[in-house]
Design an enzyme around this catalytic site. Structure first.
Site, PDB file in Angstrom:
ATOM      1  N   LYS A  72      29.447  42.018  53.588  1.00 36.67           N
ATOM      2  CA  LYS A  72      28.586  42.662  54.562  1.00 36.67           C
ATOM      3  C   LYS A  72      28.909  44.143  54.679  1.00 36.67           C
ATOM      4  O   LYS A  72      30.066  44.550  54.638  1.00 36.67           O
ATOM      5  CB  LYS A  72      28.746  41.972  55.913  1.00 36.67           C
TER       6      LYS A  72
ATOM      7  N   GLU B 260      27.317  27.273  53.412  1.00 41.78           N
ATOM      8  CA  GLU B 260      28.113  27.402  54.632  1.00 41.78           C
ATOM      9  C   GLU B 260      27.247  27.222  55.878  1.00 41.78           C
ATOM     10  O   GLU B 260      26.013  27.263  55.794  1.00 41.78           O
ATOM     11  CB  GLU B 260      28.788  28.772  54.669  1.00 41.78           C
TER      12      GLU B 260
HETATM   13  N1  PSU Z   1      27.276  36.359  56.023  1.00 43.04           N
HETATM   14  C1  PSU Z   1      26.203  36.450  56.841  1.00 43.04           C
HETATM   15  N2  PSU Z   1      26.326  35.990  58.102  1.00 43.04           N
HETATM   16  C2  PSU Z   1      27.488  35.396  58.543  1.00 43.04           C
HETATM   17  C3  PSU Z   1      28.622  35.309  57.682  1.00 43.04           C
HETATM   18  C4  PSU Z   1      28.445  35.812  56.423  1.00 43.04           C
HETATM   19  O1  PSU Z   1      25.161  36.964  56.451  1.00 43.04           O
HETATM   20  O2  PSU Z   1      27.517  34.955  59.686  1.00 43.04           O
HETATM   21  C5  PSU Z   1      29.895  34.623  58.142  1.00 43.04           C
HETATM   22  C6  PSU Z   1      30.467  33.848  56.943  1.00 43.04           C
HETATM   23  O3  PSU Z   1      30.617  32.511  57.338  1.00 43.04           O
HETATM   24  C7  PSU Z   1      31.800  34.500  56.662  1.00 43.04           C
HETATM   25  C8  PSU Z   1      32.203  34.930  58.048  1.00 43.04           C
HETATM   26  O4  PSU Z   1      32.711  33.621  56.069  1.00 43.04           O
HETATM   27  O5  PSU Z   1      30.974  35.452  58.574  1.00 43.04           O
HETATM   28  C9  PSU Z   1      33.320  35.940  58.041  1.00 43.04           C
HETATM   29  O6  PSU Z   1      33.827  36.082  59.326  1.00 43.04           O
HETATM   30  P1  PSU Z   1      35.179  36.923  59.572  1.00 43.04           P
HETATM   31  O7  PSU Z   1      34.808  38.338  59.264  1.00 43.04           O
HETATM   32  O8  PSU Z   1      35.519  36.699  61.023  1.00 43.04           O
HETATM   33  O9  PSU Z   1      36.217  36.341  58.650  1.00 43.04           O
END
Ligand code: PSU
Ligand code: MN
Length: 312
Positions: free
Chosen positions: A168, A34
């Site tokens: 996370k 990603e």
């Molecule tokens: N994991 C990390 N850093 C990030 C992300 C995940 O260590 O920046 C990103 C991923 O791309 C994940 C996104 O899909 O955060 C999720 O965002 P949200 O909670 O807005 O859906």
């Protein structure tokens, strides 16, 4: 004859990089990566360096990396070095989840793909394995904010194997695991029966299944195809070794402060995750950044080993 209005330019279709397309056609191992972690998840200038290291970690295990992003309106599966640089350094890169993809493409903009949009584009290109750091999931306070990552919906409808260090720790991990169960997304712990907590090796929650080798994961992937459950994601939860995790006390303090700061600043929607990650990186004095980089490099290497085993 009146002038007819100019023909609209055709919408650019997704482009699979030649190296990736050749590997897929030959049945060789490919790992999707990603790009939101590069643009929004890691601080500059470290982010560009790490992006290259992630690709190198995949290559070192004998697979071809395919970082996914939208560059100048073109959805790309596999980036050239200059594309990677654009995503890492440009100030107008949108965080593009699945619903944002078409808007960014129509506007010929730049977009960094989340787990949801990366999984979608990678699966469409025929890629079976994908590595990320941590998945999105159910946020704490979701009962009032309704903030649940669109990653979960995408995992429920995309046939791809995803390697992550759990979700996370800024999230409500228990609620996220419940949602994954409801959505029929299988979760296996790699070398463990515990669900990892991203910066922490153990989130405090168990998983039903443990695997210990890439071959075991490849066997599950083949069995999923046989029984027809390969229309959704298989999640391989890969923890940091305990001696590499962030000190749990430091972790809890920094996280508590970050959640309070987000609340005080009124941060909402897709800005929440980047805000919290930036806060945690700053407040932990680089310790969480160290762990975050080790997590993604470890996941990239494991994903490559799984892709190699699955390609055999
Ligand atoms: N994991 C990390 N850093 C990030 C992300 C995940 O260590 O920046 C990103 C991923 O791309 C994940 C996104 O899909 O955060 C999720 O965002 P949200 O909670 O807005 O859906
Ligand atoms: Mn959200």
């Amino acid at each position: 004859m009146p002038d007819s209005p100019p023909e609209p330019a055709p919408v650019p279709t997704p482009v699979v990089a030649p190296e990736v397309a050749e590997a897929l056609a030959a049945g060789r191992a490919v790992v999707a990566l990603e790009s939101t972690i590069i643009s929004h998840g890691l601080p500059r200038p470290r982010n560009l360096e790490v992006a290259a290291q992630i690709e190198a970690a995949v290559r070192a295990e004998g697979a071809v990396p395919a970082t996914v992003a939208v560059v100048d309106g073109v959805a790309r599966v596999g980036l050239e070095p200059q594309d990677l640089e654009t995503i890492a350094t440009s100030d107008d890169v949108a965080k593009a989840s699945l619903r944002d993809l078409a808007v960014v493409v129509a506007r010929r903009g730049h977009g960094a793909t989340t787990v949801a949009s990366t999984a979608h584009l990678a699966a469409r290109a025929g890629i079976a394995v994908f590595a990320t750091g941590g998945l999105g999931g159910v946020h704490r306070e979701a009962r009032t904010t309704w903030d649940e990552s669109a990653d979960l919906d995408a995992l429920a409808r995309t046939g791809i194997t995803v390697v992550s260090a759990g979700v996370k720790s800024i999230l409500d991990v228990a609620a996220t695991l419940e949602r994954l169960e409801t959505l029929n997304v299988a979760v296996v712990g790699y070398g463990t029966h515990r669900f990892p907590g991203f910066y922490l090796s153990d989130s405090g929650h168990a998983v039903d299944w443990r695997v210990d080798t890439p071959e075991e994961v490849a066997a599950i992937m083949a069995a999923r195809a046989a029984v027809g459950t390969d229309d959704r994601a298989l999640l391989v939860a890969n923890p940091l070794p305990p001696d590499r995790q962030v000190d749990p006390e430091l972790h809890d303090r920094v996280l508590r402060e970050g959640l309070a700061a987000a609340e005080a600043a009124g941060v909402r929607g897709k800005a929440v995750t980047p805000f919290l990650l930036a806060h945690v990186h700053e407040a932990s004095g680089g310790e969480s950044l160290r762990a975050n980089v080790e997590i993604i490099l470890g996941n990239a290497a494991l994903a490559a080993r799984i892709a190699v085993a699955a390609a055999r």
